[in-house]
Design a protein around this motif. Sequence first.
Motif, PDB file in Angstrom:
ATOM      1  N   UNK A  14      37.500  36.918  39.241  1.00  0.00           N
ATOM      2  CA  UNK A  14      38.331  37.964  40.594  1.00  0.00           C
ATOM      3  C   UNK A  14      39.135  37.783  40.968  1.00  0.00           C
ATOM      4  N   UNK A  15      39.735  38.549  41.917  1.00  0.00           N
ATOM      5  CA  UNK A  15      41.155  38.468  42.660  1.00  0.00           C
ATOM      6  C   UNK A  15      40.772  39.794  43.240  1.00  0.00           C
ATOM      7  N   UNK A  16      41.591  39.290  44.453  1.00  0.00           N
ATOM      8  CA  UNK A  16      41.981  40.380  46.309  1.00  0.00           C
ATOM      9  C   UNK A  16      42.629  40.170  46.473  1.00  0.00           C
ATOM     10  N   UNK A  17      43.888  41.459  46.734  1.00  0.00           N
ATOM     11  CA  UNK A  17      44.651  40.844  47.405  1.00  0.00           C
ATOM     12  C   UNK A  17      44.513  41.764  48.572  1.00  0.00           C
ATOM     13  N   UNK A  18      45.495  42.246  50.305  1.00  0.00           N
ATOM     14  CA  UNK A  18      44.863  42.581  51.102  1.00  0.00           C
ATOM     15  C   UNK A  18      46.479  42.328  52.193  1.00  0.00           C
ATOM     16  N   UNK A  19      46.019  42.610  53.042  1.00  0.00           N
ATOM     17  CA  UNK A  19      46.464  43.049  54.404  1.00  0.00           C
ATOM     18  C   UNK A  19      45.926  42.789  55.372  1.00  0.00           C
ATOM     19  N   UNK A  20      46.283  41.770  56.543  1.00  0.00           N
ATOM     20  CA  UNK A  20      45.601  41.496  57.305  1.00  0.00           C
ATOM     21  C   UNK A  20      45.509  43.220  58.018  1.00  0.00           C
ATOM     22  N   UNK A  21      43.617  43.313  58.748  1.00  0.00           N
ATOM     23  CA  UNK A  21      43.751  44.545  59.620  1.00  0.00           C
ATOM     24  C   UNK A  21      44.353  45.184  59.170  1.00  0.00           C
ATOM     25  N   UNK A  22      44.317  45.515  57.276  1.00  0.00           N
ATOM     26  CA  UNK A  22      44.128  47.143  56.137  1.00  0.00           C
ATOM     27  C   UNK A  22      43.026  47.134  55.493  1.00  0.00           C
ATOM     28  N   UNK A  23      42.719  47.975  54.856  1.00  0.00           N
ATOM     29  CA  UNK A  23      41.790  48.054  53.594  1.00  0.00           C
ATOM     30  C   UNK A  23      42.100  47.114  52.383  1.00  0.00           C
ATOM     31  N   UNK A  24      41.660  46.213  51.849  1.00  0.00           N
ATOM     32  CA  UNK A  24      42.583  45.737  50.707  1.00  0.00           C
ATOM     33  C   UNK A  24      42.692  47.229  49.909  1.00  0.00           C
ATOM     34  N   UNK A  25      44.131  46.016  49.328  1.00  0.00           N
ATOM     35  CA  UNK A  25      44.837  46.982  48.074  1.00  0.00           C
ATOM     36  C   UNK A  25      43.984  47.037  47.443  1.00  0.00           C
ATOM     37  N   UNK A  52      50.427  34.057  40.717  1.00  0.00           N
ATOM     38  CA  UNK A  52      50.251  33.249  39.157  1.00  0.00           C
ATOM     39  C   UNK A  52      48.710  32.730  38.258  1.00  0.00           C
ATOM     40  N   UNK A  53      48.580  33.253  37.916  1.00  0.00           N
ATOM     41  CA  UNK A  53      47.126  32.687  37.787  1.00  0.00           C
ATOM     42  C   UNK A  53      47.242  32.072  36.041  1.00  0.00           C
ATOM     43  N   UNK A  54      46.436  30.735  35.503  1.00  0.00           N
ATOM     44  CA  UNK A  54      46.594  29.688  34.702  1.00  0.00           C
ATOM     45  C   UNK A  54      45.400  30.549  34.105  1.00  0.00           C
ATOM     46  N   UNK A  55      45.453  30.915  33.319  1.00  0.00           N
ATOM     47  CA  UNK A  55      44.636  31.531  31.698  1.00  0.00           C
ATOM     48  C   UNK A  55      43.524  30.553  31.717  1.00  0.00           C
ATOM     49  N   UNK A  56      42.542  30.108  31.555  1.00  0.00           N
ATOM     50  CA  UNK A  56      41.542  28.977  31.363  1.00  0.00           C
ATOM     51  C   UNK A  56      41.999  28.999  29.982  1.00  0.00           C
ATOM     52  N   UNK A  57      41.570  29.293  28.947  1.00  0.00           N
ATOM     53  CA  UNK A  57      41.655  28.989  27.536  1.00  0.00           C
ATOM     54  C   UNK A  57      43.296  28.665  27.109  1.00  0.00           C
ATOM     55  N   UNK A  58      44.085  28.099  27.576  1.00  0.00           N
ATOM     56  CA  UNK A  58      45.585  28.099  27.035  1.00  0.00           C
ATOM     57  C   UNK A  58      46.184  27.306  25.933  1.00  0.00           C
ATOM     58  N   UNK A  59      44.863  27.233  25.306  1.00  0.00           N
ATOM     59  CA  UNK A  59      45.178  26.686  23.553  1.00  0.00           C
ATOM     60  C   UNK A  59      45.710  27.894  23.045  1.00  0.00           C
ATOM     61  N   UNK A  60      44.879  29.715  22.884  1.00  0.00           N
ATOM     62  CA  UNK A  60      45.054  30.294  22.487  1.00  0.00           C
ATOM     63  C   UNK A  60      46.129  31.601  23.045  1.00  0.00           C
ATOM     64  N   UNK A  61      47.268  31.609  22.741  1.00  0.00           N
ATOM     65  CA  UNK A  61      48.343  32.141  23.798  1.00  0.00           C
ATOM     66  C   UNK A  61      47.537  34.261  23.233  1.00  0.00           C
ATOM     67  N   UNK A  62      47.540  34.211  25.123  1.00  0.00           N
ATOM     68  CA  UNK A  62      46.565  36.104  24.452  1.00  0.00           C
ATOM     69  C   UNK A  62      46.956  36.264  25.398  1.00  0.00           C
ATOM     70  N   UNK A  63      47.270  37.235  25.028  1.00  0.00           N
ATOM     71  CA  UNK A  63      47.997  38.666  26.347  1.00  0.00           C
ATOM     72  C   UNK A  63      47.022  39.449  26.241  1.00  0.00           C
ATOM     73  N   UNK A  64      46.736  39.589  28.015  1.00  0.00           N
ATOM     74  CA  UNK A  64      45.888  40.842  28.588  1.00  0.00           C
ATOM     75  C   UNK A  64      46.406  41.991  28.662  1.00  0.00           C
ATOM     76  N   UNK A  65      45.910  42.870  28.500  1.00  0.00           N
ATOM     77  CA  UNK A  65      46.370  44.934  28.331  1.00  0.00           C
ATOM     78  C   UNK A  65      45.869  45.091  29.574  1.00  0.00           C
ATOM     79  N   UNK A  66      44.784  44.227  30.497  1.00  0.00           N
ATOM     80  CA  UNK A  66      45.288  44.569  32.271  1.00  0.00           C
ATOM     81  C   UNK A  66      44.720  42.989  32.613  1.00  0.00           C
ATOM     82  N   UNK A  67      45.050  42.843  34.220  1.00  0.00           N
ATOM     83  CA  UNK A  67      44.488  41.915  34.776  1.00  0.00           C
ATOM     84  C   UNK A  67      43.140  42.352  35.744  1.00  0.00           C
ATOM     85  N   UNK A  68      42.892  43.077  35.849  1.00  0.00           N
ATOM     86  CA  UNK A  68      41.716  43.790  36.899  1.00  0.00           C
ATOM     87  C   UNK A  68      41.211  44.828  35.822  1.00  0.00           C
TER      88      UNK A  68
END
Length: 148
Positions: A14-25, A52-68
């Motif tokens: 999972x990934x979560x990004x927010x600013x203190x005192x505000x709803x999660x972006x 920076x997200x280090x992909x778990x399976x770096x042996x096989x280069x894979x492009x993600x169509x989205x992050x979340x």
Amino acid sequence: AEYMGVDVKITNHTLSVGLKGQPIKFQGKLYRSVKEEDSMWSLENKNTIVIYLQKLNIKHEEWWPCVIEGHQQINLKAIKPPPKHIKDLDDGAQAAISKMMFDQHQKRMGMPTSEELMHQDALKKLKEQFPDCGVDINNVNFMNAPPH
């Protein structure tokens, strides 16, 4: 982790990004798993969050169509390499690309990368200088050495 009011949480799934005192972006399940301990974020120019997200399976280069999962996807078939030829780039960029291509090929073949070869060579030289040190270079594995 929180810094200057920015709150970023990265787990293997999972990934979560927010600013203190505000709803999660934004938050959600990652498209694929990442190595939590090797993933990080930074704040640049006090207004840009770089993740920076280090992909778990770096042996096989894979492009993600989205992050979340569930977020807008990009059309991976529409991605085209830049029109510049490698020979049009400066020497440093050419060297970096050549190294990356070599390392990707080595990983696909299950062989050591350029950095791993450098480690093996340094260990071999050390063994030659100190033959009685008791290190068996055949039993040393740099395949999972952490980046420095």
